[in-house]
Design an enzyme around this catalytic site. Structure first.
Site, mmCIF file in Angstrom:
data_model
loop_
_atom_site.group_PDB
_atom_site.id
_atom_site.type_symbol
_atom_site.label_atom_id
_atom_site.label_comp_id
_atom_site.label_asym_id
_atom_site.label_seq_id
_atom_site.Cartn_x
_atom_site.Cartn_y
_atom_site.Cartn_z
ATOM 1 N N GLU A 44 111.969 53.313 8.388
ATOM 2 C CA GLU A 44 112.446 54.483 7.675
ATOM 3 C C GLU A 44 114.049 54.457 7.210
ATOM 4 O O GLU A 44 114.173 55.033 5.959
ATOM 5 C CB GLU A 44 112.360 55.677 8.666
ATOM 6 C CG GLU A 44 111.130 56.145 8.758
ATOM 7 C CD GLU A 44 110.292 56.821 7.713
ATOM 8 O OE1 GLU A 44 110.954 57.433 6.937
ATOM 9 O OE2 GLU A 44 109.096 56.679 7.554
ATOM 10 N N HIS A 96 106.653 48.293 18.716
ATOM 11 C CA HIS A 96 107.145 49.466 18.240
ATOM 12 C C HIS A 96 107.400 50.312 19.670
ATOM 13 O O HIS A 96 106.314 50.673 20.364
ATOM 14 C CB HIS A 96 106.180 50.390 17.273
ATOM 15 C CG HIS A 96 106.972 51.632 16.851
ATOM 16 N ND1 HIS A 96 106.842 52.002 15.551
ATOM 17 C CD2 HIS A 96 107.990 52.305 17.427
ATOM 18 C CE1 HIS A 96 107.578 53.125 15.268
ATOM 19 N NE2 HIS A 96 108.273 53.323 16.568
ATOM 20 N N PRO A 116 105.930 47.376 7.948
ATOM 21 C CA PRO A 116 104.993 47.731 7.167
ATOM 22 C C PRO A 116 105.002 49.283 6.817
ATOM 23 O O PRO A 116 105.167 50.141 7.834
ATOM 24 C CB PRO A 116 103.583 47.449 7.903
ATOM 25 C CG PRO A 116 104.140 47.449 9.380
ATOM 26 C CD PRO A 116 105.422 46.666 9.363
ATOM 27 N N MET A 117 104.874 49.730 5.781
ATOM 28 C CA MET A 117 105.166 51.162 5.315
ATOM 29 C C MET A 117 104.111 51.433 4.208
ATOM 30 O O MET A 117 104.153 50.873 3.197
ATOM 31 C CB MET A 117 106.606 51.627 4.893
ATOM 32 C CG MET A 117 107.528 51.481 5.983
ATOM 33 S SD MET A 117 109.274 51.690 5.390
ATOM 34 C CE MET A 117 109.482 50.043 4.473
ATOM 35 N N CYS A 125 99.303 52.375 14.109
ATOM 36 C CA CYS A 125 99.576 53.753 13.212
ATOM 37 C C CYS A 125 98.967 54.860 14.199
ATOM 38 O O CYS A 125 98.084 54.876 14.715
ATOM 39 C CB CYS A 125 98.722 53.567 11.958
ATOM 40 S SG CYS A 125 98.624 55.014 11.028
#
Length: 421
Positions: free
Chosen positions: A301, A243, A93-94, A176
């Protein structure tokens, strides 16, 4: 007033229904306000030449499943994962960047699953315009994780119910680390309030038909990370994406993701676990899966610069020494053209298009900065202007090809297929 005549045309209504389920239900006057944004980048990149994909109506969902034992939850989690094909390579998700056209481009080049951008549960549940602009999908866009940030279980459930017919997981963003998440009290800043985290997961798990997934960051202490992950599983999560960086480790270039911590989570949980961090090319996918034992990887990224990563293409930065890596005949300008064509088919706000063009053509713009300045000077973009810009860049030359080692690609692909068996 762009959408009012479109919505009066039955063919155009079919297009909008296939692109966004909530927009299809809007009357022409209600939809007309989508084109009134003062910033042209907030308008949808819709053209009258867009071709509608086959119309899809979401089937009615049965009632949520009754409560089950922990063992049955684990069995259901794995059964669902396998029905989806056990996707190994997933678009992370970005915000403003993992939208439908970009997801479809990545799927074209090897991605086997994808997340939407993070959606704000309260705004999404309350604002029809926001839903129409920010959430789009199509029948080929599967498996799909729809991600929300939230700090209220009831509001999160209300938002999740809207997207439930169109996805394979409803995902909660617990990762986030940005200041906006601190101000809004969501994402990784809920790591300080585990009872709230637990209630968010429990409420969704008990009331949705699709499984609940969670994307998390690690704590500085491994034992805290493991307790956190186990709590999510016990609360009803069917999948956890880890993450491998802490909340304070925001810079992915400065801080390496901790694959050992991800491995520890995978060993501790009984549900599918995805690994996020340090995925720069396809060799990293193989190495990460071997090191962590995870069931799949996420990349963020690196995909923005190279959406063909999962198909074995790599940028010059990650080209291996020697002559094994060969110029593939594909470059980032080619990918931009493919992306623009997908945007014409699946309209999104121009701000997203602008962002992707900058990311994918970064190497080209460093050679020809005057073209980047021309792009920045365009207050209102059009597809015609962007296609012409890419053509001018190619004519100017200096672009760097994407590289591919076909021998290594075959070895890696065989390894991924074996791990998926």
């Amino acid at each position: 007033m762009r959408f009012a005549p479109i919505l009066r045309n039955p063919r155009r209504r079919r297009l909008l229904r296939s692109v966004n389920p909530s927009l299809a239900a809007m009357s022409p006057p209600a939809a007309a306000h989508l084109a009134t944004a003062s910033d042209p980048d907030e308008d949808l990149c819709f053209t009258t030449e867009s071709v509608a994909p086959a119309e899809e109506t979401a089937p009615p969902l049965p009632a949520p499943p009754p409560p089950v034992s922990a063992e049955e939850r684990v069995e259901r989690a794995w059964a669902h994962w396998r029905r989806l094909g056990s996707p190994k390579m997933v678009v992370a998700p970005m915000v403003d960047n993992s939208e439908l056209p970009f997801r479809m481009l990545c799927r074209r080049y090897g991605a086997t699953g994808a997340y939407t951008p993070m959606l704000h549960s309260r705004i999404f549940s309350e604002n029809e315009k926001h839903r129409a602009m920010e959430f789009t999908t199509c029948k080929e866009d599967r498996p799909l994780f729809v991600q929300f940030c939230a700090n209220d279980p009831d509001i999160l459930l209300q938002a999740a119910k809207i997207v439930e017919p169109y996805c394979d997981y409803v995902d909660i963003n617990f990762g986030c680390p940005q200041r906006i998440a601190r101000r809004g009290y969501y994402g990784a800043f809920l790591m300080n309030n585990l009872p709230l985290v637990k209630s968010l997961v429990q409420n969704l798990s008990a009331n949705l038909h699709v499984p609940v997934s969670c994307k998390i960051r690690i704590f500085p202490r491994l034992e805290d990370t493991l307790a956190y992950a186990k709590m999510l599983e016990e609360a009803g999560a069917s999948l956890v994406a880890v993450h491998g960086r802490t909340r304070d480790e925001k810079d992915g270039k400065k801080f390496r993701a901790d694959w050992d911590a991800i491995k520890a989570v995978k060993d501790a949980l009984r549900i599918p676990v995805l690994a996020n961090g340090n995925i720069r090319h396809l060799d990293d996918v193989k190495d990460c899966l071997e090191h962590t034992g995870a069931d799949g990887v996420l990349s963020a990224e690196t995909l923005l610069e190279n959406p063909a990563l999962f198909a074995g293409f790599r940028t010059k930065e990650w080209k291996e020494n020697g002559d094994e890596d060969e110029a593939s005949g594909l470059d980032q300008a080619d990918l931009v053209i493919e992306y623009l064509k997908l945007c014409e088919q699946y309209p999104v706000p121009w701000r997203m298009v602008r962002s992707h063009v900058h990311k994918m053509l970064g190497d080209w713009f460093r050679v020809h900065p005057q073209v980047r300045e021309e792009l920045n000077a365009q207050s209102k973009l059009t597809f015609e202007w962007l296609h012409d810009m890419v053509k001018r860049l190619k004519d100017l030359g200096g672009g760097i090809p994407l590289y591919r080692n076909n021998n290594a690609l075959q070895t890696t692909s065989n390894g991924l297929a074996a791990s998926n068996a």
